[in-house]
Design a protein around this motif. Structure first.
Motif, PDB file in Angstrom:
ATOM      1  N   ASN A 142      24.454  58.764  27.589  1.00 31.36           N
ATOM      2  CA  ASN A 142      25.489  59.738  27.254  1.00 31.36           C
ATOM      3  C   ASN A 142      25.735  60.659  28.446  1.00 31.36           C
ATOM      4  N   ILE A 143      26.990  61.065  28.621  1.00 26.34           N
ATOM      5  CA  ILE A 143      27.354  61.897  29.768  1.00 26.34           C
ATOM      6  C   ILE A 143      28.073  63.142  29.274  1.00 26.34           C
ATOM      7  N   ALA A 144      27.663  64.287  29.781  1.00 20.72           N
ATOM      8  CA  ALA A 144      28.235  65.559  29.334  1.00 20.72           C
ATOM      9  C   ALA A 144      29.638  65.752  29.890  1.00 20.72           C
ATOM     10  N   ALA A 145      30.493  66.408  29.114  1.00 27.22           N
ATOM     11  CA  ALA A 145      31.813  66.785  29.609  1.00 27.22           C
ATOM     12  C   ALA A 145      31.638  67.703  30.809  1.00 27.22           C
ATOM     13  N   GLY A 146      32.462  67.501  31.838  1.00 27.89           N
ATOM     14  CA  GLY A 146      32.346  68.297  33.054  1.00 27.89           C
ATOM     15  C   GLY A 146      31.543  67.621  34.148  1.00 27.89           C
ATOM     16  N   ASP A 147      30.805  66.556  33.785  1.00 30.59           N
ATOM     17  CA  ASP A 147      30.068  65.802  34.801  1.00 30.59           C
ATOM     18  C   ASP A 147      31.026  64.921  35.599  1.00 30.59           C
ATOM     19  N   THR A 148      30.618  64.578  36.805  1.00 32.96           N
ATOM     20  CA  THR A 148      31.431  63.723  37.672  1.00 32.96           C
ATOM     21  C   THR A 148      30.984  62.274  37.526  1.00 32.96           C
ATOM     22  N   ILE A 149      31.942  61.377  37.261  1.00 37.20           N
ATOM     23  CA  ILE A 149      31.622  59.960  37.089  1.00 37.20           C
ATOM     24  C   ILE A 149      32.664  59.107  37.806  1.00 37.20           C
ATOM     25  N   SER A 150      32.427  57.811  37.838  1.00 35.71           N
ATOM     26  CA  SER A 150      33.423  56.846  38.300  1.00 35.71           C
ATOM     27  C   SER A 150      33.339  55.633  37.393  1.00 35.71           C
ATOM     28  N   ILE A 151      34.451  54.909  37.240  1.00 32.80           N
ATOM     29  CA  ILE A 151      34.453  53.710  36.404  1.00 32.80           C
ATOM     30  C   ILE A 151      35.102  52.564  37.178  1.00 32.80           C
TER      31      ILE A 151
END
Length: 231
Positions: A201-210
């Motif tokens: 799970n990833i918190a809102a506001g975290d930086t990700i890429s897809i």
């Protein structure tokens, strides 16, 4: 009788000396081999990434005869980390690729603490690893492939909540900030994070890429069970 004993002792000493001298060259060669240092790694024949073409390992040659390649892989950079790029997938436009090699020294050799490396005659990054820091990893990063990166879509699912959110279109493998939710939670439950299939799970506001079209599902607090004493 004494002369005979002296002769036997002399003969024994002579035989021992001959045996010792016979073994010394072997011991010396072994000692020298263990001390041979590899201070440079040279790899050639790597085909640079071209958008639309598949990765290849054909033609790659390790010029450093004292070492051997344990493994190799193509990587794609997401702006934060490197991920393995499958050899069955063509390179894409607007992406940063690198090739990585794992190497170990052959018997009787070892890498210098400050080993340098070149790939296609260009300076490459060297990192230390393995048991006793005996192995080396060599990586060469290529220039961004020409063209614009492909677009991918992030959709949102309310999970046990209700409501709708518009999908977000982002550049493939490019970092972006995961937005806050715009759903209504079930009951009085608070939003916890976004859930992704096959990922944490990833918190809102975290930086990700897809790297493909995916769906983020809202994760809500678990229902709290209150125990009531009945006396």
């Amino acid at each position: 009788m004494k002369k005979a004993n002296k002769s036997k002792k002399f003969l024994s000493l002579l035989i021992a000396l001959v045996l010792l001298l016979g073994l010394m060259p072997i011991a010396s060669i072994t000692a020298r081999a263990e001390e041979i240092i590899i201070d440079k790694i040279e790899i050639t024949g790597v085909t640079a990434p071209v958008a639309g073409e598949k990765p290849t390992y054909d033609g790659i040659t390790l010029k450093t005869a004292e070492a051997e390649i344990l493994g190799k892989s193509w990587l794609v950079f997401t702006g934060k980390d490197d991920f393995v790029h499958s050899a069955s997938k063509p390179f894409e436009s607007g992406q940063t690729y690198s090739i990585s090699f794992g190497l170990k020294p052959k018997d009787g050799y070892k890498f210098a603490e400050e080993t340098t490396a070149t790939v296609n005659e260009k300076p490459a990054t060297v990192t230390v690893g393995g048991e006793g820091n005996a192995y080396r990893s060599v990586k060469l990063t290529f220039k961004i492939t020409p063209g614009e990166p492909e677009k991918v879509t992030l959709s949102f699912d309310p999970g046990r909540g209700t409501g709708e959110m518009e999908p977000v279109t982002v550049d493939k493998y490019r970092l972006f900030v995961l937005p806050a939710h715009d759903f209504t939670g079930p009951g009085d439950k608070e939003f916890v994070a976004w859930g992704f299939v096959g990922s944490d799970n990833i918190a809102a506001g975290d930086t990700i890429s897809i790297g493909s079209n995916v769906t983020a599902t809202a994760i809500w607090e678990e229902e709290i069970i209150r125990h009531v004493d009945r006396h």
